[in-house]
Design a protein around this motif. Sequence first.
Motif, PDB file in Angstrom:
ATOM      1  N   GLN A  69       0.815  -1.209   0.000  1.00  0.00           N
ATOM      2  CA  GLN A  69       0.000   0.000   0.000  1.00  0.00           C
ATOM      3  C   GLN A  69       0.855   1.268   0.000  1.00  0.00           C
ATOM      4  OE1 GLN A  69      -3.306   0.093  -0.247  1.00  0.00           O
ATOM      5  NE2 GLN A  69      -3.656  -2.120  -0.125  1.00  0.00           N
ATOM      6  N   LYS A  70       1.956   1.252   0.764  1.00  0.00           N
ATOM      7  CA  LYS A  70       2.839   2.422   0.835  1.00  0.00           C
ATOM      8  C   LYS A  70       4.186   2.153   0.191  1.00  0.00           C
ATOM      9  CE  LYS A  70       0.739   4.334   5.025  1.00  0.00           C
ATOM     10  NZ  LYS A  70       0.983   4.771   6.431  1.00  0.00           N
ATOM     11  N   SER A  71       4.716   0.949   0.388  1.00  0.00           N
ATOM     12  CA  SER A  71       6.001   0.585  -0.201  1.00  0.00           C
ATOM     13  C   SER A  71       6.149  -0.929  -0.159  1.00  0.00           C
ATOM     14  CB  SER A  71       7.158   1.241   0.566  1.00  0.00           C
ATOM     15  OG  SER A  71       7.254   0.697   1.870  1.00  0.00           O
ATOM     16  N   GLY A  72       7.221  -1.401  -0.800  1.00  0.00           N
ATOM     17  CA  GLY A  72       7.492  -2.834  -0.762  1.00  0.00           C
ATOM     18  C   GLY A  72       6.533  -3.642  -1.614  1.00  0.00           C
ATOM     19  N   ALA A  73       6.584  -4.960  -1.426  1.00  0.00           N
ATOM     20  CA  ALA A  73       5.789  -5.850  -2.264  1.00  0.00           C
ATOM     21  C   ALA A  73       5.709  -7.231  -1.636  1.00  0.00           C
ATOM     22  CB  ALA A  73       6.418  -5.947  -3.654  1.00  0.00           C
ATOM     23  N   ALA A  74       4.845  -8.064  -2.196  1.00  0.00           N
ATOM     24  CA  ALA A  74       4.727  -9.471  -1.807  1.00  0.00           C
ATOM     25  C   ALA A  74       4.422 -10.265  -3.065  1.00  0.00           C
ATOM     26  CB  ALA A  74       3.632  -9.663  -0.765  1.00  0.00           C
ATOM     27  N   ASP A  75       4.892 -11.524  -3.103  1.00  0.00           N
ATOM     28  CA  ASP A  75       4.600 -12.324  -4.293  1.00  0.00           C
ATOM     29  C   ASP A  75       3.611 -13.432  -3.974  1.00  0.00           C
ATOM     30  OD1 ASP A  75       6.290 -13.975  -2.841  1.00  0.00           O
ATOM     31  OD2 ASP A  75       7.378 -14.707  -4.589  1.00  0.00           O
ATOM     32  N   TYR A  76       2.864 -13.836  -5.006  1.00  0.00           N
ATOM     33  CA  TYR A  76       1.917 -14.940  -4.922  1.00  0.00           C
ATOM     34  C   TYR A  76       2.472 -16.071  -5.789  1.00  0.00           C
ATOM     35  CZ  TYR A  76      -1.549 -12.210  -2.403  1.00  0.00           C
ATOM     36  OH  TYR A  76      -2.204 -11.490  -1.428  1.00  0.00           O
ATOM     37  N   ARG A  77       3.477 -16.760  -5.259  1.00  0.00           N
ATOM     38  CA  ARG A  77       4.140 -17.816  -6.018  1.00  0.00           C
ATOM     39  C   ARG A  77       3.203 -19.015  -6.154  1.00  0.00           C
ATOM     40  NH1 ARG A  77       8.536 -21.937  -4.587  1.00  0.00           N
ATOM     41  NH2 ARG A  77       9.816 -22.137  -6.462  1.00  0.00           N
ATOM     42  N   ILE A  78       3.132 -19.559  -7.355  1.00  0.00           N
ATOM     43  CA  ILE A  78       2.318 -20.743  -7.589  1.00  0.00           C
ATOM     44  C   ILE A  78       3.159 -21.798  -8.306  1.00  0.00           C
ATOM     45  CG2 ILE A  78       0.052 -19.630  -7.582  1.00  0.00           C
ATOM     46  CD1 ILE A  78       0.168 -19.462 -10.618  1.00  0.00           C
ATOM     47  N   LEU A  79       3.147 -23.015  -7.780  1.00  0.00           N
ATOM     48  CA  LEU A  79       3.792 -24.155  -8.425  1.00  0.00           C
ATOM     49  C   LEU A  79       2.702 -24.985  -9.098  1.00  0.00           C
ATOM     50  CD1 LEU A  79       6.411 -25.273  -5.746  1.00  0.00           C
ATOM     51  CD2 LEU A  79       6.857 -24.098  -7.906  1.00  0.00           C
ATOM     52  N   LEU A  80       2.864 -25.218 -10.390  1.00  0.00           N
ATOM     53  CA  LEU A  80       1.839 -25.875 -11.198  1.00  0.00           C
ATOM     54  C   LEU A  80       2.270 -27.269 -11.608  1.00  0.00           C
ATOM     55  CD1 LEU A  80       1.182 -22.916 -13.678  1.00  0.00           C
ATOM     56  CD2 LEU A  80       0.081 -23.312 -11.461  1.00  0.00           C
ATOM     57  N   TYR A  81       1.294 -28.181 -11.638  1.00  0.00           N
ATOM     58  CA  TYR A  81       1.557 -29.485 -12.239  1.00  0.00           C
ATOM     59  C   TYR A  81       0.430 -29.815 -13.200  1.00  0.00           C
ATOM     60  CZ  TYR A  81      -1.827 -32.430  -9.634  1.00  0.00           C
ATOM     61  OH  TYR A  81      -2.969 -33.026  -9.149  1.00  0.00           O
ATOM     62  N   LEU A  82       0.717 -30.749 -14.098  1.00  0.00           N
ATOM     63  CA  LEU A  82      -0.238 -31.153 -15.124  1.00  0.00           C
ATOM     64  C   LEU A  82      -0.590 -32.614 -14.869  1.00  0.00           C
ATOM     65  CD1 LEU A  82      -1.496 -29.684 -17.566  1.00  0.00           C
ATOM     66  CD2 LEU A  82       0.318 -30.656 -18.984  1.00  0.00           C
ATOM     67  N   PRO A  83      -1.782 -32.888 -14.314  1.00  0.00           N
ATOM     68  CA  PRO A  83      -2.147 -34.277 -14.015  1.00  0.00           C
ATOM     69  C   PRO A  83      -2.118 -35.157 -15.259  1.00  0.00           C
ATOM     70  CG  PRO A  83      -3.661 -32.741 -12.967  1.00  0.00           C
ATOM     71  CD  PRO A  83      -2.819 -31.931 -13.902  1.00  0.00           C
ATOM     72  N   GLU A  84      -1.853 -36.435 -15.068  1.00  0.00           N
ATOM     73  CA  GLU A  84      -1.839 -37.369 -16.188  1.00  0.00           C
ATOM     74  C   GLU A  84      -3.172 -37.330 -16.934  1.00  0.00           C
ATOM     75  OE1 GLU A  84      -0.981 -41.107 -14.378  1.00  0.00           O
ATOM     76  OE2 GLU A  84       1.194 -40.795 -14.391  1.00  0.00           O
ATOM     77  N   GLY A  85      -3.093 -37.274 -18.250  1.00  0.00           N
ATOM     78  CA  GLY A  85      -4.293 -37.278 -19.069  1.00  0.00           C
ATOM     79  C   GLY A  85      -5.038 -35.966 -19.108  1.00  0.00           C
TER      80      GLY A  85
END
Length: 305
Positions: free
Chosen positions: A280-296
């Motif tokens: 809001q005033k300074s700095g930052a935060a990340d929304y890291r996402i690890l993805l996988y692709l299910p079989e089929g």
Amino acid sequence: MNYLKYLFVLLIFLSCKGQNKDNLVSLNKQITYAIDITAPIPVIIYFNDIKISEENTPLNSTLDVNGYALKNGKYKIKIQIFPIFRRGDKMINPEDIKGCLLKFGSYVRDKEKNDILDYQMNTDLSIKIPTQPVPYFKQEWEVEVKDLPYDLAGWSKGQDLSKMDKKVLEKRVASFHEKVREILNHGNGNQWADLTKKRAAETAVFYYSTPEQQATSVSENKTNVEKYCTNMMIPLEDYELKLYAGGKLATLERKNHTMEFNHKSPLDIKGWGALIRKGQKSGAADYRILLYLPEGSTEFVIIRK
């Protein structure tokens, strides 16, 4: 007929009751494995071929690894050390590496009393200190996880993404990230909760959450998205594709160093997840996402962060 209905309902009740009982894990078995690290310089840490920390500042913390150990077995811990960017270093001093202390072990978290029990960080991860400055340093150790009371599916049945054309894969992963960025930037907590429901379900298992605690966590995450992310997500840019877990997990990470970001200095966001929210005033935060692709499947699923 009424008796049969009663018996049917009773059997369902007893079945559900037994199932709930089986799912409860006694406090003394709620084992959390972790890496304890003290480092005077930035250190990147990997567990099971997954990056679990990249702080561009010195570390002094305990990093839980339950989320990256799907079941009991042997795992690899790896560290990487690079010359310190903010100092303009070109080499790594052996004395800096010597100051890095790592241990592996476990503990029990009593969430009701907000207390840590049976703290056993008793496996020293000794570092082989170089005799002279080096441009890059890494080391690996093998550790054993043997007391987890669960066995998670996670990404174990995911497709091997390393076998895909890298440009095609990066385009697909970027498209998914852009979709998520739009959801976050619009403050849509419900859609965020829906996208992360698989992650939330497995987190509840390895964090030993009760149904009530899990519901509270999901609700808080939705509220945070609505409160803090609306019109605060920066464009998806300056990223590179990263594969983890032997090619079964994919994500986007920031590619270049920064000395300052959003009115905060020093702040280096290299290696952060590419979905970044300004403060809001300074700095930052990340929304890291690890993805996988299910079989089929052709649809990515968010499984970790």
